[in-house]
Motif scaffolding. Structure first.
Motif, PDB file in Angstrom:
ATOM      1  N   LEU A   1      -5.431   4.242 -24.033  1.00  0.00           N
ATOM      2  CA  LEU A   1      -6.633   3.655 -23.541  1.00  0.00           C
ATOM      3  C   LEU A   1      -7.678   4.137 -22.703  1.00  0.00           C
ATOM      4  CD1 LEU A   1      -6.407  -0.718 -24.271  1.00  0.00           C
ATOM      5  CD2 LEU A   1      -8.205   0.855 -23.691  1.00  0.00           C
ATOM      6  N   LYS A   2      -8.461   4.285 -23.231  1.00  0.00           N
ATOM      7  CA  LYS A   2      -9.096   4.862 -22.158  1.00  0.00           C
ATOM      8  C   LYS A   2     -10.360   3.704 -21.372  1.00  0.00           C
ATOM      9  CE  LYS A   2      -7.931   8.788 -22.537  1.00  0.00           C
ATOM     10  NZ  LYS A   2      -6.890   9.481 -20.955  1.00  0.00           N
ATOM     11  N   LYS A   3     -10.565   2.921 -22.269  1.00  0.00           N
ATOM     12  CA  LYS A   3     -11.732   2.194 -21.667  1.00  0.00           C
ATOM     13  C   LYS A   3     -12.295   0.856 -22.298  1.00  0.00           C
ATOM     14  CE  LYS A   3     -16.557   2.119 -20.522  1.00  0.00           C
ATOM     15  NZ  LYS A   3     -17.369   0.855 -20.943  1.00  0.00           N
ATOM     16  N   LYS A   4     -12.546  -0.381 -21.882  1.00  0.00           N
ATOM     17  CA  LYS A   4     -12.902  -1.371 -22.660  1.00  0.00           C
ATOM     18  C   LYS A   4     -13.755  -1.635 -22.832  1.00  0.00           C
ATOM     19  CE  LYS A   4      -8.377  -4.043 -21.930  1.00  0.00           C
ATOM     20  NZ  LYS A   4      -8.144  -5.612 -21.870  1.00  0.00           N
ATOM     21  N   GLU A   5     -14.857  -1.962 -23.917  1.00  0.00           N
ATOM     22  CA  GLU A   5     -15.959  -2.147 -23.564  1.00  0.00           C
ATOM     23  C   GLU A   5     -16.304  -3.565 -23.069  1.00  0.00           C
ATOM     24  OE1 GLU A   5     -19.628  -3.469 -25.633  1.00  0.00           O
ATOM     25  OE2 GLU A   5     -20.687  -2.632 -24.949  1.00  0.00           O
ATOM     26  N   LYS A   6     -17.361  -3.990 -21.988  1.00  0.00           N
ATOM     27  CA  LYS A   6     -17.713  -4.373 -21.755  1.00  0.00           C
ATOM     28  C   LYS A   6     -18.062  -5.869 -22.056  1.00  0.00           C
ATOM     29  CE  LYS A   6     -19.733  -3.573 -16.745  1.00  0.00           C
ATOM     30  NZ  LYS A   6     -21.041  -3.631 -15.978  1.00  0.00           N
ATOM     31  N   HIS A   7     -18.933  -6.106 -23.012  1.00  0.00           N
ATOM     32  CA  HIS A   7     -19.479  -7.013 -23.866  1.00  0.00           C
ATOM     33  C   HIS A   7     -18.380  -7.230 -25.149  1.00  0.00           C
ATOM     34  CE1 HIS A   7     -22.243  -6.292 -20.718  1.00  0.00           C
ATOM     35  NE2 HIS A   7     -22.255  -5.507 -21.445  1.00  0.00           N
ATOM     36  N   THR A   8     -17.537  -6.342 -25.491  1.00  0.00           N
ATOM     37  CA  THR A   8     -16.508  -6.541 -27.049  1.00  0.00           C
ATOM     38  C   THR A   8     -15.463  -6.824 -26.689  1.00  0.00           C
ATOM     39  OG1 THR A   8     -17.047  -5.228 -27.656  1.00  0.00           O
ATOM     40  CG2 THR A   8     -18.864  -6.333 -27.917  1.00  0.00           C
ATOM     41  N   GLY A   9     -14.965  -6.627 -27.937  1.00  0.00           N
ATOM     42  CA  GLY A   9     -12.941  -6.609 -27.953  1.00  0.00           C
ATOM     43  C   GLY A   9     -13.372  -4.227 -28.341  1.00  0.00           C
ATOM     44  N   ALA A  10     -14.505  -3.865 -28.501  1.00  0.00           N
ATOM     45  CA  ALA A  10     -14.321  -2.521 -28.241  1.00  0.00           C
ATOM     46  C   ALA A  10     -13.476  -1.868 -27.401  1.00  0.00           C
ATOM     47  CB  ALA A  10     -15.617  -2.262 -28.613  1.00  0.00           C
ATOM     48  N   ARG A  11     -13.072  -0.853 -27.672  1.00  0.00           N
ATOM     49  CA  ARG A  11     -12.280   0.200 -27.496  1.00  0.00           C
ATOM     50  C   ARG A  11     -12.142   1.416 -27.039  1.00  0.00           C
ATOM     51  NH1 ARG A  11      -6.690  -2.134 -27.656  1.00  0.00           N
ATOM     52  NH2 ARG A  11      -5.859  -0.315 -29.583  1.00  0.00           N
ATOM     53  N   LEU A  12     -12.055   2.350 -25.932  1.00  0.00           N
ATOM     54  CA  LEU A  12     -12.019   4.204 -26.379  1.00  0.00           C
ATOM     55  C   LEU A  12     -10.803   3.960 -25.986  1.00  0.00           C
ATOM     56  CD1 LEU A  12     -14.954   5.738 -26.798  1.00  0.00           C
ATOM     57  CD2 LEU A  12     -14.412   5.461 -23.612  1.00  0.00           C
ATOM     58  N   GLY A  13     -10.564   5.333 -26.696  1.00  0.00           N
ATOM     59  CA  GLY A  13      -9.273   5.644 -27.316  1.00  0.00           C
ATOM     60  C   GLY A  13      -8.672   6.808 -27.167  1.00  0.00           C
ATOM     61  N   THR A  14      -7.375   7.607 -27.023  1.00  0.00           N
ATOM     62  CA  THR A  14      -7.078   8.869 -27.895  1.00  0.00           C
ATOM     63  C   THR A  14      -5.806   8.700 -28.934  1.00  0.00           C
ATOM     64  OG1 THR A  14      -6.305   9.660 -25.513  1.00  0.00           O
ATOM     65  CG2 THR A  14      -8.288  10.685 -25.853  1.00  0.00           C
ATOM     66  N   LEU A  15      -5.511   9.428 -29.638  1.00  0.00           N
ATOM     67  CA  LEU A  15      -4.778   9.429 -30.372  1.00  0.00           C
ATOM     68  C   LEU A  15      -4.206  11.169 -29.995  1.00  0.00           C
ATOM     69  CD1 LEU A  15      -3.091   7.244 -31.878  1.00  0.00           C
ATOM     70  CD2 LEU A  15      -3.691   8.329 -34.217  1.00  0.00           C
ATOM     71  N   GLU A  16      -2.789  10.533 -29.633  1.00  0.00           N
ATOM     72  CA  GLU A  16      -2.086  12.083 -29.738  1.00  0.00           C
ATOM     73  C   GLU A  16      -1.110  11.824 -30.307  1.00  0.00           C
ATOM     74  OE1 GLU A  16      -0.542  11.864 -25.415  1.00  0.00           O
ATOM     75  OE2 GLU A  16       1.049  14.028 -25.954  1.00  0.00           O
ATOM     76  N   THR A  17      -1.073  12.794 -31.380  1.00  0.00           N
ATOM     77  CA  THR A  17      -0.607  13.615 -32.548  1.00  0.00           C
ATOM     78  C   THR A  17      -0.005  15.105 -32.529  1.00  0.00           C
ATOM     79  OG1 THR A  17      -1.503  14.665 -34.115  1.00  0.00           O
ATOM     80  CG2 THR A  17      -2.060  12.294 -34.534  1.00  0.00           C
TER      81      THR A  17
END
Ligand SMILES: CNc1nc2c(CCNC[C@]34C[C@H]5C[C@H](C[C@H](C5)C3)C4)c3nc(N)[nH]c(=O)c3cc2[nH]1
Ligand SMILES: [Zn+2]
Length: 376
Positions: free
Chosen positions: A10-26
């Protein structure tokens, strides 16, 4: 404890919503989330080559256990060295368990505790799929992310039916976990069911989270319920899932559903829409849908989408695309498929940027306005 095959950061949570920025390592690369995953039904994304998929920035694509099990058979794919080699795709692959297909394609026979008896949609043969068999096929196909064998009940089924189905799907998930041969290189996701019922979604999520899967799918949605109902279910389902694991909303979706799913904390999506509608010449553009066979485009020498920098929009006109469809030239469906996939992959890129800039709701407002969605 073996290292899990797939890791979510999980890299970052958006300030006003439940949205998240992340990376998926496979095992086949690390990909940014939220992400859209193009669907390849029979070990190919219809009409698009792996080289074009890479060119447009696709990371993880879907293939299909049910079809590949029936034809050409998982043994042949395993003999080829697994799906990545067989279809010449060296990035990520995800397979669904076939459960959804059995319930939606095959002529049903019956569902028992052991598994599902049904007739092949190809030749009517009597077949049987169980959690153990589905996982064995997914292990043989070799995708990086595989799904549990679940029942996706009709959204409007009775509460009692859905409750019983959730309990059985949880037992099937546990059996699948036990049957899974390669947790070190294939990540098995649990699939949360429960229809539109908050308590049944809690029952399902609790059972699956206690089994500690490396990722969780939200199933049982995009099966005929309204978008408002789907969003309502997501409102109380994503918070039940661990923050540090990926969440995959199955079978979604259209541009508005993708944005609204991300706002509610979803990280991964798949949908057949972009390639399916392309086959009859319906294209998604920043100004809404364009049905290219429409006579209005006969002398329209503009690009399909003047805001799109894809290969199609940089090199062809609406008039030419319309001609291809009227002449039933296969290049037409190839170019429409290419643009539609590019459109959704690019939309996810814009969404990721909006999360980084903490203005996802403004982006939603502008996109909905321009695309022609009425704002709820
Ligand atoms: C459209 N709405 C919707 N889809 C759904 C799917 C399939 C996801 N796409 C995979 C799939 C399905 C078909 C078509 C292509 C290739 C392959 C076979 C895998 C995508 C689902 N799959 C499972 N296992 N469980 C669900 O509850 C579910 C709910 C859905 N609701
Ligand atoms: Zn384009």
């Amino acid at each position: 404890m073996t290292e899990p095959a797939v890791k979510y950061h999980l890299k970052k949570k958006e300030k006003h919503t439940g949205a998240r920025l992340g990376t998926l390592e496979t095992p086949h690369g690390t990909f940014p989330t939220p992400m859209f995953m193009p669907v390849g039904t029979q070990a190919t994304v219809k009409a698009i080559s792996p080289r074009e998929l890479k060119e447009m920035g696709a990371g993880i694509i879907l293939s299909n256990t049910y079809h590949l099990w029936l034809r050409p058979g998982e043994e042949l794919v395993a003999e080829a060295g697994g799906l990545h080699h067989f279809m010449n795709w060296d990035q990520g692959i995800l397979t669904d368990s076939g459960g959804f297909q059995v319930f939606s394609l095959a002529q049903m026979r019956d569902i028992t505790e052991k598994g599902v008896h049904f007739k092949s949609h190809l030749d009517g043969r009597n077949l049987f799929l169980s959690p153990e068999k589905a996982i064995a096929v997914e292990n043989a196909l070799g995708a990086d992310i595989i799904m549990s064998f679940d029942e996706c009940p009709p959204f409007f089924e009775s509460y009692d039916y859905i409750k019983k189905s959730v309990e059985r799907t949880s037992r099937w998930a546990e059996r699948g976990l036990k049957a899974h041969k390669h947790p070190d290189r294939q990540a098995l996701f649990g699939i949360v069911q429960g229809g539109g019922h908050k308590d049944l979604r809690e029952l399902s999520a609790k059972a699956l989270v206690s089994l500690d899967f490396p990722g969780y799918s939200i199933g049982g949605l995009s099966v005929g319920e309204s978008k408002a109902e789907m969003n309502h279910v997501l409102d109380f389902t994503t918070p039940l899932l661990p923050e540090n694991k990926p969440r995959y909303l199955m079978g979604v979706g259209s541009p508005d559903a993708l944005i609204d799913g991300v706002i509610r904390g979803v990280d991964m999506f798949d949908c057949v829409l972009p390639t399916r509608i392309a086959r009859n010449g319906t294209c998604m553009t920043s100004h809404g849908r364009v049905v290219i066979k429409n006579a209005v485009y006969a002398h329209d020498f503009n690009p399909l989408d003047d805001n799109c920098d894809c290969y199609v929009c940089q090199n062809y006109t609406r008039a030419y695309l319309r001609h291809l469809f009227k002449a039933q030239e296969t290049l037409g469906l190839r170019l429409a498929s290419y643009h539609n996939l590019y459109f959704l992959l690019h939309l996810m890129k814009q969404i990721r940027q909006a999360i980084a800039d903490d203005n996802l709701l403004d982006f939603r407002e502008q996109f909905f306005e321009e695309y022609g969605y009425n704002k709820q």
